[in-house]
Write a protein that holds these residues in place. Structure first.
Motif, PDB file in Angstrom:
ATOM      1  N   LEU A 178       0.996  -1.011  -0.140  1.00 18.56           N
ATOM      2  CA  LEU A 178       0.429  -0.357   0.275  1.00 18.56           C
ATOM      3  C   LEU A 178       0.797   1.538  -0.012  1.00 18.56           C
ATOM      4  O   LEU A 178       0.716   1.999  -1.072  1.00 18.56           O
ATOM      5  CB  LEU A 178      -0.728  -0.186   1.330  1.00 18.56           C
ATOM      6  CG  LEU A 178      -1.965   1.212   1.290  1.00 18.56           C
ATOM      7  CD1 LEU A 178      -3.013   1.779   0.423  1.00 18.56           C
ATOM      8  CD2 LEU A 178      -2.284   1.181   3.059  1.00 18.56           C
ATOM      9  N   ALA A 179       2.055   1.449   0.682  1.00 15.80           N
ATOM     10  CA  ALA A 179       2.441   2.220   0.678  1.00 15.80           C
ATOM     11  C   ALA A 179       3.479   2.219  -0.491  1.00 15.80           C
ATOM     12  O   ALA A 179       3.581   3.430  -0.991  1.00 15.80           O
ATOM     13  CB  ALA A 179       4.143   2.637   1.802  1.00 15.80           C
ATOM     14  N   ALA A 180       3.777   1.571  -1.431  1.00 13.96           N
ATOM     15  CA  ALA A 180       4.779   1.551  -2.432  1.00 13.96           C
ATOM     16  C   ALA A 180       3.311   2.667  -3.835  1.00 13.96           C
ATOM     17  O   ALA A 180       3.680   3.038  -4.392  1.00 13.96           O
ATOM     18  CB  ALA A 180       4.728   0.070  -3.160  1.00 13.96           C
ATOM     19  N   ALA A 181       1.977   2.005  -3.505  1.00 14.76           N
ATOM     20  CA  ALA A 181       0.691   2.555  -4.194  1.00 14.76           C
ATOM     21  C   ALA A 181       0.765   3.577  -4.294  1.00 14.76           C
ATOM     22  O   ALA A 181       0.503   4.269  -5.077  1.00 14.76           O
ATOM     23  CB  ALA A 181      -0.250   1.329  -3.946  1.00 14.76           C
ATOM     24  N   ARG A 182       0.816   3.998  -3.020  1.00 12.84           N
ATOM     25  CA  ARG A 182       0.802   5.693  -3.061  1.00 12.84           C
ATOM     26  C   ARG A 182       1.687   6.685  -3.090  1.00 12.84           C
ATOM     27  O   ARG A 182       1.496   7.630  -2.831  1.00 12.84           O
ATOM     28  CB  ARG A 182       0.626   5.360  -1.035  1.00 12.84           C
ATOM     29  CG  ARG A 182      -0.732   5.210  -0.564  1.00 12.84           C
ATOM     30  CD  ARG A 182      -0.582   5.466   1.382  1.00 12.84           C
ATOM     31  NE  ARG A 182      -2.208   4.978   1.606  1.00 12.84           N
ATOM     32  CZ  ARG A 182      -2.161   4.585   2.942  1.00 12.84           C
ATOM     33  NH1 ARG A 182      -1.725   4.745   3.822  1.00 12.84           N
ATOM     34  NH2 ARG A 182      -3.300   4.556   3.300  1.00 12.84           N
ATOM     35  N   ALA A 183       2.852   5.725  -3.025  1.00 10.28           N
ATOM     36  CA  ALA A 183       4.052   6.562  -3.751  1.00 10.28           C
ATOM     37  C   ALA A 183       4.879   6.949  -4.804  1.00 10.28           C
ATOM     38  O   ALA A 183       5.111   7.327  -5.412  1.00 10.28           O
ATOM     39  CB  ALA A 183       5.150   5.888  -2.966  1.00 10.28           C
ATOM     40  N   GLY A 184       3.115   5.924  -5.678  1.00  7.78           N
ATOM     41  CA  GLY A 184       3.223   6.141  -7.449  1.00  7.78           C
ATOM     42  C   GLY A 184       4.153   5.191  -7.859  1.00  7.78           C
ATOM     43  O   GLY A 184       4.395   5.342  -8.836  1.00  7.78           O
ATOM     44  N   MET A 185       4.919   3.441  -7.118  1.00  7.49           N
ATOM     45  CA  MET A 185       5.539   3.139  -7.300  1.00  7.49           C
ATOM     46  C   MET A 185       4.806   2.056  -7.837  1.00  7.49           C
ATOM     47  O   MET A 185       4.289   1.012  -6.997  1.00  7.49           O
ATOM     48  CB  MET A 185       7.099   2.655  -5.895  1.00  7.49           C
ATOM     49  CG  MET A 185       7.299   4.371  -5.709  1.00  7.49           C
ATOM     50  SD  MET A 185       8.624   3.549  -4.463  1.00  7.49           S
ATOM     51  CE  MET A 185       9.391   6.360  -4.249  1.00  7.49           C
ATOM     52  N   ARG A 186       5.752   0.440  -8.649  1.00  3.49           N
ATOM     53  CA  ARG A 186       5.464  -0.664  -8.835  1.00  3.49           C
ATOM     54  C   ARG A 186       6.016  -1.133  -8.204  1.00  3.49           C
ATOM     55  O   ARG A 186       7.518  -0.999  -7.408  1.00  3.49           O
ATOM     56  CB  ARG A 186       6.577  -0.551 -10.304  1.00  3.49           C
ATOM     57  CG  ARG A 186       6.010  -2.242 -10.990  1.00  3.49           C
ATOM     58  CD  ARG A 186       6.665  -2.691 -11.769  1.00  3.49           C
ATOM     59  NE  ARG A 186       6.444  -4.080 -12.568  1.00  3.49           N
ATOM     60  CZ  ARG A 186       7.236  -4.197 -13.199  1.00  3.49           C
ATOM     61  NH1 ARG A 186       8.409  -4.289 -13.888  1.00  3.49           N
ATOM     62  NH2 ARG A 186       6.857  -5.349 -13.684  1.00  3.49           N
ATOM     63  N   CYS A 187       5.155  -2.178  -7.798  1.00  6.74           N
ATOM     64  CA  CYS A 187       5.190  -2.851  -6.948  1.00  6.74           C
ATOM     65  C   CYS A 187       5.177  -4.487  -6.808  1.00  6.74           C
ATOM     66  O   CYS A 187       4.213  -4.547  -7.658  1.00  6.74           O
ATOM     67  CB  CYS A 187       4.755  -2.552  -4.929  1.00  6.74           C
ATOM     68  SG  CYS A 187       5.013  -3.920  -3.865  1.00  6.74           S
ATOM     69  N   LEU A 188       6.469  -5.098  -6.447  1.00  8.95           N
ATOM     70  CA  LEU A 188       6.606  -6.826  -6.400  1.00  8.95           C
ATOM     71  C   LEU A 188       6.469  -7.101  -5.222  1.00  8.95           C
ATOM     72  O   LEU A 188       7.101  -6.887  -4.135  1.00  8.95           O
ATOM     73  CB  LEU A 188       7.717  -7.258  -7.115  1.00  8.95           C
ATOM     74  CG  LEU A 188       7.977  -6.545  -8.653  1.00  8.95           C
ATOM     75  CD1 LEU A 188       9.308  -7.596  -9.123  1.00  8.95           C
ATOM     76  CD2 LEU A 188       6.931  -7.283  -9.615  1.00  8.95           C
ATOM     77  N   GLU A 205       2.375  -6.727  -7.721  1.00  7.13           N
ATOM     78  CA  GLU A 205       2.157  -7.969  -8.857  1.00  7.13           C
ATOM     79  C   GLU A 205       3.167  -8.809  -8.407  1.00  7.13           C
ATOM     80  O   GLU A 205       4.350  -8.725  -7.658  1.00  7.13           O
ATOM     81  CB  GLU A 205       2.993  -7.575 -10.156  1.00  7.13           C
ATOM     82  CG  GLU A 205       2.613  -6.906 -10.747  1.00  7.13           C
ATOM     83  CD  GLU A 205       4.568  -6.039 -11.382  1.00  7.13           C
ATOM     84  OE1 GLU A 205       4.135  -6.787 -12.171  1.00  7.13           O
ATOM     85  OE2 GLU A 205       3.972  -4.479 -11.666  1.00  7.13           O
ATOM     86  N   VAL A 206       2.583 -10.163  -7.712  1.00  7.52           N
ATOM     87  CA  VAL A 206       2.933 -11.456  -7.302  1.00  7.52           C
ATOM     88  C   VAL A 206       3.715 -12.078  -7.401  1.00  7.52           C
ATOM     89  O   VAL A 206       3.967 -13.121  -8.657  1.00  7.52           O
ATOM     90  CB  VAL A 206       1.517 -11.846  -6.994  1.00  7.52           C
ATOM     91  CG1 VAL A 206       1.373 -13.291  -5.503  1.00  7.52           C
ATOM     92  CG2 VAL A 206       0.445 -11.495  -5.817  1.00  7.52           C
ATOM     93  N   ILE A 207       5.084 -11.776  -6.903  1.00  6.22           N
ATOM     94  CA  ILE A 207       6.205 -13.480  -7.140  1.00  6.22           C
ATOM     95  C   ILE A 207       6.322 -14.064  -6.131  1.00  6.22           C
ATOM     96  O   ILE A 207       5.465 -14.032  -5.666  1.00  6.22           O
ATOM     97  CB  ILE A 207       7.261 -12.127  -7.357  1.00  6.22           C
ATOM     98  CG1 ILE A 207       7.666 -11.881  -6.221  1.00  6.22           C
ATOM     99  CG2 ILE A 207       6.830 -11.949  -9.189  1.00  6.22           C
ATOM    100  CD1 ILE A 207       9.198 -11.020  -6.129  1.00  6.22           C
ATOM    101  N   ARG A 208       6.357 -15.515  -6.445  1.00  5.59           N
ATOM    102  CA  ARG A 208       6.410 -16.309  -5.811  1.00  5.59           C
ATOM    103  C   ARG A 208       7.584 -17.022  -5.572  1.00  5.59           C
ATOM    104  O   ARG A 208       8.724 -17.858  -4.282  1.00  5.59           O
ATOM    105  CB  ARG A 208       5.548 -17.670  -6.341  1.00  5.59           C
ATOM    106  CG  ARG A 208       3.926 -16.953  -6.024  1.00  5.59           C
ATOM    107  CD  ARG A 208       3.587 -17.742  -5.819  1.00  5.59           C
ATOM    108  NE  ARG A 208       1.951 -18.220  -6.105  1.00  5.59           N
ATOM    109  CZ  ARG A 208       0.988 -17.473  -5.564  1.00  5.59           C
ATOM    110  NH1 ARG A 208       1.674 -17.887  -4.053  1.00  5.59           N
ATOM    111  NH2 ARG A 208       0.041 -17.192  -5.450  1.00  5.59           N
TER     112      ARG A 208
END
Length: 219
Positions: A178-188, A205-208
């Protein structure tokens, strides 16, 4: 907000559960401690409730669930957690190879964590990463802001003079995603422990497996 090109100008790692396999150890210490104060949880329950939280947030949640915690509890549980971590913490599988790949590509890296620098010195120091990251480390304890506030990530971007849209965050908690989304950053979102849907619900974007990262960023 995903960036327009896949290869980032900066990769921001969370620490616990992303660089080092410390979440299970920390949460078991928490379970053992809280049991002494009237709150009985299993490990899975603790991780579901507390992964990604600050310790102040953990204290508030535990009290709401019935734990009779004294005002000095945070210092106490930190001491017990640090002692448990000092017994040994492994790197997350694939992290050494990923860091090598990013180095070869000339992409800078840093750490942004709700944990303290002391905790990171314990966990990263065991694995040869403290020297790599301690000059590029953004701790909620030091900066006075914690995820899901985007401030840690934005501080990292500013430090490296990189636009938020050109950063990649690697996280394992919905709070961090959520912090990444609020920062406008792509998140894995690394879903080794955290359920994938709780990460994707926050835009990750989910990674395993950490071996997925290079492909997803065009390396």
């Amino acid at each position: 907000m995903p960036q327009t090109t896949p290869t980032p100008a900066l990769v921001i790692f969370d620490c616990d559960g992303v660089l080092v396999d410390s979440e299970t150890i920390s949460n078991q210490a928490l379970v053992d401690n809280l049991a002494r104060y009237g709150l009985n949880l299993d490990l899975a329950g603790s991780m579901s409730l507390f992964v990604g939280s600050t310790m102040t947030g953990v204290m508030d949640k535990a009290r709401n669930l019935g734990a009779d915690l004294h005002d000095g509890w945070i210092d106490e549980v930190y001491q017990e957690t640090y002692a448990a971590l000092e017994n040994g913490v492994d790197l997350i599988p694939g992290i050494p190879e990923l860091l090598q790949t990013l180095d070869r590509a000339g992409i800078p890296t840093c750490v942004a964590s709700n944990g303290s620098e002391h905790k990171m010195q314990i966990t990263l120091g065991q694995n040869g990463l403290w020297q790599r990251f301690h000059h590029a480390m953004f701790s909620a304890h030091a900066l006075g802001m914690s995820k899901p506030d985007p401030g840690l990530f934005l501080a990292a971007a500013s430090h490296f003079n990189v636009q938020a849209r050109d950063c990649l965050v690697i996280e394992d908690s919905p709070t961090g995603a959520l912090a990444a989304a609020r920062a406008g950053m792509r998140c894995l979102g690394y879903a080794a422990i955290t359920p994938a849907e709780t990460l994707s619900d926050q835009g990750a974007e989910v990674i395993r497996d950490m071996s997925d990262v290079a492909r997803l960023i065009g390396l």
